[in-house]
Write an enzyme that holds these catalytic residues in place. Structure first.
Site, PDB file in Angstrom:
ATOM      1  CB  CYS A  80      15.257  21.169  20.296  1.00 58.76           C
ATOM      2  SG  CYS A  80      16.359  22.411  19.473  1.00 58.76           S
ATOM      3  CB  CYS A 233      12.588  28.668  19.581  1.00 57.34           C
ATOM      4  SG  CYS A 233      11.742  27.663  20.382  1.00 57.34           S
TER       5      CYS A 233
END
Length: 331
Positions: A80, A233
């Site tokens: 991430c 993201c």
């Protein structure tokens, strides 16, 4: 149980430092915690996109700490980009270091503190790698295609050209105009490709639509696997930056890009190693929203009545920073 509510570009998480426990949470407990605490309707303070579990690095790693990413639905992501910046800041403060590595599922990634974007808007840079275009690494199945670079997929969405890249999370990217960016097609495509039944990405894929705003400036809107639409993201913005450079500015590696998203803005730099492999620097905010304390058993049961929530004041500073961005940067 102590938690830290954090975000990078509005992509929000609860950091859980497992070193606080004599016995770390099991995988089943982590999954349950993420599903309970992150739920946008019934979770803690509006939920989150996931839980970032921080532990000591394993023996074979020289990293300062290890990060695991548990999505809101309980699934685990390999990386991430927004989350690792917040973990980097957390480990930096705990260990009084400004440049080090963080262990992730597939690689130890370099992180370092950068200049603040604005007062109380702390910034960290993170290495995004490894990068692969191979269908096997993407777990992608289109007949006769070992990779996908700016190609039409009439069986999926006629009229769009797609590129696929793993960083290492799998991403499917299309460059679009503004009306396509804000339209419903992204959700339609991404929902289908993350239904667990489709033949093309049976394990799911992050899907992004990208609009070019100016030279070296793009806007990225992402439907994230295991999350849905998200404010940002990090790996999607990194993958989109890579594809922008390869398709539109192939002679301009090592140039800083500005990447806008619904939650704010980051900066990226696409690099190429001597072995021709790529990696991306992802540079953006690492905001600490609140310190949280809650009984462990209650949290696992989804009971947040006894939770304490202590604001840091950084969210207001971040929102002020976002208001200062030009109107075309936040859509």
């Amino acid at each position: 149980m102590k938690l830290l509510k954090v975000h990078g570009s509005g992509n929000d998480f609860f950091i859980l430092d497992q070193k606080q426990f004599k016995q770390p949470l099991t995988d089943n407990q982590l999954q349950t915690l993420a599903q309970r605490i992150c739920d946008r309707k019934t979770g803690l303070h509006g939920g989150a996109d996931g839980v970032l579990s921080v532990t000591r690095s394993t023996k074979e790693s020289a990293a300062l700490g290890r990060m695991r990413v548990i999505n809101a639905d309980g699934s685990e992501a390999s990386m991430c980009g927004n989350g690792i910046r917040t973990v980097a800041r957390y480990l930096s403060l705990k260990n009084q270091q400004t440049a080090f590595k963080v262990q992730t599922m597939y690689a130890d990634l370099l992180v370092k503190q950068e200049a603040d974007f604005a007062p109380k808007v702390k910034v960290f840079a993170a290495e995004i790698s490894p990068v692969s275009f191979a269908a096997k690494d993407l777990k992608m199945h289109f007949a006769g295609k070992e990779q996908l670079i700016n190609q039409e997929l009439p069986e999926l969405a006629p009229g769009f050209k797609f590129s696929a890249v793993a960083v290492p999370n799998p991403h499917l990217i299309a460059f679009v105009d503004h009306q396509q960016l804000i339209g419903s097609k992204l959700g339609e495509i991404a929902s289908y490709l993350n239904d667990g039944k489709n033949p093309y990405f049976p394990d799911g894929v992050n899907v992004s639509f990208v609009e070019i705003l100016a030279k070296n400036k793009i806007f990225v809107r992402t439907y994230e696997r295991g999350v849905g639409y998200t404010n940002a993201c990090g790996t999607a913005m990194s993958a989109s930056s890579l594809m922008y450079v390869l398709l539109y500015q192939p002679q301009e590696l090592e140039q800083q890009l500005e990447v806008c998203n619904p939650g704010g803005m980051v900066k990226t730099i696409v690099h190429q190693r001597q072995d021709s492999s790529y990696w991306i620097s992802l540079i953006g905010n690492a905001t600490f929203v609140a310190e949280v304390t809650i009984p462990q058993d209650a949290a696992l049961q989804g009971d947040f009545q006894a939770a304490t929530w202590q604001e840091t004041g950084e969210q207001a500073a971040y929102e002020n920073f976002v208001r200062g961005l030009k109107k075309d940067e936040i859509r």
